[in-house]
Design a protein around this motif. Structure first.
Motif, PDB file in Angstrom:
ATOM      1  N   PHE A 174      11.185  -9.186  60.558  1.00  0.00           N
ATOM      2  CA  PHE A 174       9.875  -8.555  60.703  1.00  0.00           C
ATOM      3  C   PHE A 174       8.974  -9.385  61.619  1.00  0.00           C
ATOM      4  N   VAL A 175       8.926 -10.704  61.383  1.00  0.00           N
ATOM      5  CA  VAL A 175       8.064 -11.587  62.172  1.00  0.00           C
ATOM      6  C   VAL A 175       8.532 -11.644  63.621  1.00  0.00           C
ATOM      7  N   GLU A 176       9.844 -11.796  63.823  1.00  0.00           N
ATOM      8  CA  GLU A 176      10.355 -11.941  65.184  1.00  0.00           C
ATOM      9  C   GLU A 176      10.157 -10.670  66.001  1.00  0.00           C
ATOM     10  N   LYS A 177      10.199  -9.535  65.360  1.00  0.00           N
ATOM     11  CA  LYS A 177       9.950  -8.279  66.061  1.00  0.00           C
ATOM     12  C   LYS A 177       8.511  -8.250  66.602  1.00  0.00           C
ATOM     13  N   ILE A 178       7.559  -8.653  65.754  1.00  0.00           N
ATOM     14  CA  ILE A 178       6.159  -8.681  66.194  1.00  0.00           C
ATOM     15  C   ILE A 178       5.937  -9.788  67.218  1.00  0.00           C
ATOM     16  N   TRP A 179       6.612 -10.917  67.044  1.00  0.00           N
ATOM     17  CA  TRP A 179       6.475 -12.056  67.961  1.00  0.00           C
ATOM     18  C   TRP A 179       6.917 -11.667  69.369  1.00  0.00           C
ATOM     19  N   ASN A 180       8.087 -11.041  69.475  1.00  0.00           N
ATOM     20  CA  ASN A 180       8.583 -10.620  70.794  1.00  0.00           C
ATOM     21  C   ASN A 180       7.656  -9.574  71.419  1.00  0.00           C
ATOM     22  N   ARG A 181       7.156  -8.680  70.593  1.00  0.00           N
ATOM     23  CA  ARG A 181       6.240  -7.652  71.087  1.00  0.00           C
ATOM     24  C   ARG A 181       4.945  -8.285  71.607  1.00  0.00           C
ATOM     25  N   SER A 182       4.443  -9.279  70.886  1.00  0.00           N
ATOM     26  CA  SER A 182       3.201  -9.945  71.287  1.00  0.00           C
ATOM     27  C   SER A 182       3.390 -10.767  72.561  1.00  0.00           C
ATOM     28  N   LEU A 183       4.528 -11.457  72.670  1.00  0.00           N
ATOM     29  CA  LEU A 183       4.775 -12.284  73.857  1.00  0.00           C
ATOM     30  C   LEU A 183       4.817 -11.433  75.125  1.00  0.00           C
ATOM     31  N   ARG A 184       5.376 -10.227  75.009  1.00  0.00           N
ATOM     32  CA  ARG A 184       5.484  -9.355  76.192  1.00  0.00           C
ATOM     33  C   ARG A 184       4.112  -8.912  76.704  1.00  0.00           C
ATOM     34  N   GLU A 185       3.101  -9.063  75.889  1.00  0.00           N
ATOM     35  CA  GLU A 185       1.750  -8.735  76.350  1.00  0.00           C
ATOM     36  C   GLU A 185       1.252  -9.736  77.401  1.00  0.00           C
ATOM     37  N   TYR A 186       1.898 -10.926  77.450  1.00  0.00           N
ATOM     38  CA  TYR A 186       1.470 -11.964  78.394  1.00  0.00           C
ATOM     39  C   TYR A 186       2.239 -11.909  79.714  1.00  0.00           C
ATOM     40  N   GLY A 187       3.358 -11.179  79.755  1.00  0.00           N
ATOM     41  CA  GLY A 187       4.127 -11.110  80.989  1.00  0.00           C
ATOM     42  C   GLY A 187       5.585 -10.796  80.727  1.00  0.00           C
ATOM     43  N   LYS A 188       6.394 -10.885  81.792  1.00  0.00           N
ATOM     44  CA  LYS A 188       7.820 -10.574  81.711  1.00  0.00           C
ATOM     45  C   LYS A 188       8.547 -11.663  80.933  1.00  0.00           C
ATOM     46  N   LEU A 189       9.187 -11.266  79.862  1.00  0.00           N
ATOM     47  CA  LEU A 189       9.840 -12.210  78.951  1.00  0.00           C
ATOM     48  C   LEU A 189      11.327 -12.309  79.282  1.00  0.00           C
ATOM     49  N   SER A 190      11.799 -13.539  79.469  1.00  0.00           N
ATOM     50  CA  SER A 190      13.225 -13.776  79.726  1.00  0.00           C
ATOM     51  C   SER A 190      13.812 -14.531  78.539  1.00  0.00           C
ATOM     52  N   ALA A 191      14.894 -13.993  77.984  1.00  0.00           N
ATOM     53  CA  ALA A 191      15.539 -14.626  76.835  1.00  0.00           C
ATOM     54  C   ALA A 191      16.537 -15.675  77.304  1.00  0.00           C
ATOM     55  N   LYS A 192      16.421 -16.864  76.757  1.00  0.00           N
ATOM     56  CA  LYS A 192      17.358 -17.943  77.035  1.00  0.00           C
ATOM     57  C   LYS A 192      18.071 -18.308  75.728  1.00  0.00           C
ATOM     58  N   LYS A 193      18.965 -19.286  75.796  1.00  0.00           N
ATOM     59  CA  LYS A 193      19.678 -19.704  74.602  1.00  0.00           C
ATOM     60  C   LYS A 193      18.742 -20.495  73.685  1.00  0.00           C
ATOM     61  N   GLY A 194      18.315 -19.883  72.598  1.00  0.00           N
ATOM     62  CA  GLY A 194      17.481 -20.567  71.612  1.00  0.00           C
ATOM     63  C   GLY A 194      15.997 -20.479  71.872  1.00  0.00           C
ATOM     64  N   TYR A 195      15.604 -19.882  72.982  1.00  0.00           N
ATOM     65  CA  TYR A 195      14.169 -19.769  73.264  1.00  0.00           C
ATOM     66  C   TYR A 195      13.942 -18.648  74.275  1.00  0.00           C
ATOM     67  N   ALA A 196      12.683 -18.381  74.583  1.00  0.00           N
ATOM     68  CA  ALA A 196      12.311 -17.400  75.597  1.00  0.00           C
ATOM     69  C   ALA A 196      11.299 -18.040  76.522  1.00  0.00           C
ATOM     70  N   VAL A 197      11.194 -17.484  77.720  1.00  0.00           N
ATOM     71  CA  VAL A 197      10.265 -18.063  78.691  1.00  0.00           C
ATOM     72  C   VAL A 197       9.585 -16.952  79.486  1.00  0.00           C
ATOM     73  N   ILE A 198       8.312 -17.172  79.799  1.00  0.00           N
ATOM     74  CA  ILE A 198       7.562 -16.303  80.709  1.00  0.00           C
ATOM     75  C   ILE A 198       7.097 -17.192  81.857  1.00  0.00           C
ATOM     76  N   GLU A 199       7.641 -16.949  83.027  1.00  0.00           N
ATOM     77  CA  GLU A 199       7.350 -17.816  84.168  1.00  0.00           C
ATOM     78  C   GLU A 199       5.897 -17.684  84.633  1.00  0.00           C
ATOM     79  N   GLN A 200       5.355 -16.477  84.605  1.00  0.00           N
ATOM     80  CA  GLN A 200       3.989 -16.232  85.068  1.00  0.00           C
ATOM     81  C   GLN A 200       3.210 -15.538  83.942  1.00  0.00           C
ATOM     82  N   ALA A 201       2.871 -16.281  82.914  1.00  0.00           N
ATOM     83  CA  ALA A 201       2.166 -15.713  81.765  1.00  0.00           C
ATOM     84  C   ALA A 201       0.668 -15.642  82.043  1.00  0.00           C
ATOM     85  N   LEU A 202       0.096 -14.511  81.710  1.00  0.00           N
ATOM     86  CA  LEU A 202      -1.347 -14.322  81.882  1.00  0.00           C
ATOM     87  C   LEU A 202      -2.021 -14.442  80.513  1.00  0.00           C
ATOM     88  N   ILE A 203      -2.665 -15.577  80.295  1.00  0.00           N
ATOM     89  CA  ILE A 203      -3.368 -15.837  79.037  1.00  0.00           C
ATOM     90  C   ILE A 203      -4.797 -16.222  79.393  1.00  0.00           C
TER      91      ILE A 203
END
Length: 234
Positions: free
Chosen positions: A51-80
């Motif tokens: 439940f938490v991870e579903k909302i977490w991924n949804r929230s992160l995508r609000e900051y930019g394009k999300l790329s999934a890596k092994k064990g973590y995710a990254v947004i190269e150009q996050a707008l915060i």
């Protein structure tokens, strides 16, 4: 009827969780990202991991394009905008906490450096965003429970209304029977037997209505207890 009562009791136990204030706290911590420990911040949320991870991924995508890596995710150009007027790099992860609950973590890289308490203004804003996310998870979970409690309440209300309808039908049958007995003397014995049974059925229906109404009140209290959780989110 007894199966219905048992089901409603089970529903009330299912939907009424202990009411306690959900205290949200954010702490500084490092995570190993591709062999490099990065400074960031995290919070623990005492809810279901999926439940938490579903909302977490949804929230992160609000900051930019999300790329999934092994064990973590990254947004190269996050707008915060709360943290920086220019794009920043964002690392994020989530997983089971060492004790209980789900730990969500992020590291925000601004001007080549991770935000840290020394950059108090930006760090505080990022800390607030993470805390707000945790509160959002608790509120969504409570609202989901309220929705389920509302459905359970409607089930008991419909069962109660059905008993009332059945009682009205029995009353009409009894009224017709009493009228028929006046003109159909030859069926007196048959009508008397039927009348007694209808009276017993009507009496039982009255008892059933009381039980059904009690279950409606129980479900209503269960819903109200869940609603109280909204006031406990800090």
């Amino acid at each position: 009827m007894y199966k219905l009562i048992l089901l409603l009791i089970a529903l009330s136990i299912m939907y009424v969780k202990p009411i306690a204030a959900q205290k949200v706290s954010v702490y500084e911590t490092k995570k190993n990202v591709d062999g490099e420990f990065r400074v960031g911040m995290a919070t623990v949320i005492l809810l279901d991991q999926e439940f938490v991870e579903k909302i977490w991924n949804r929230s992160l995508r609000e900051y930019g394009k999300l790329s999934a890596k092994k064990g973590y995710a990254v947004i190269e150009q996050a707008l915060i905008p709360q943290v920086s007027s220019a794009p920043v790099k964002l690392y994020a992860s989530s997983g089971k906490s060492a004790n209980q609950g789900v730990e969500v973590w992020w590291s925000i890289i601004k001007d080549g450096e991770a935000l840290s308490p020394s950059k108090s203004a930006d760090y505080k804003e990022a800390e607030k965003l993470l805390a707000d996310f945790a509160r959002k998870c608790y509120i969504e979970d409570i609202n989901k429970d309220i929705e389920q409690a509302e459905k359970a309440l409607m089930t008991t209300v419909k069962a109660y209304e059905k008993k009332i309808s059945e009682g009205q039908g029995l009353e009409k049958q009894l009224s017709r029977n009493l009228a028929d007995s006046i003109t159909l003397v030859q069926k007196t014995m048959e009508n008397l037997t039927q009348r007694d049974q209808l009276r017993k059925d009507l009496d039982q229906n009255g008892k059933d209505q009381i039980v059904a109404n009690q279950e409606v009140e129980k479900m209503r209290r269960a819903r109200d207890l869940i609603r109280e959780k909204l006031t406990k989110v800090e």
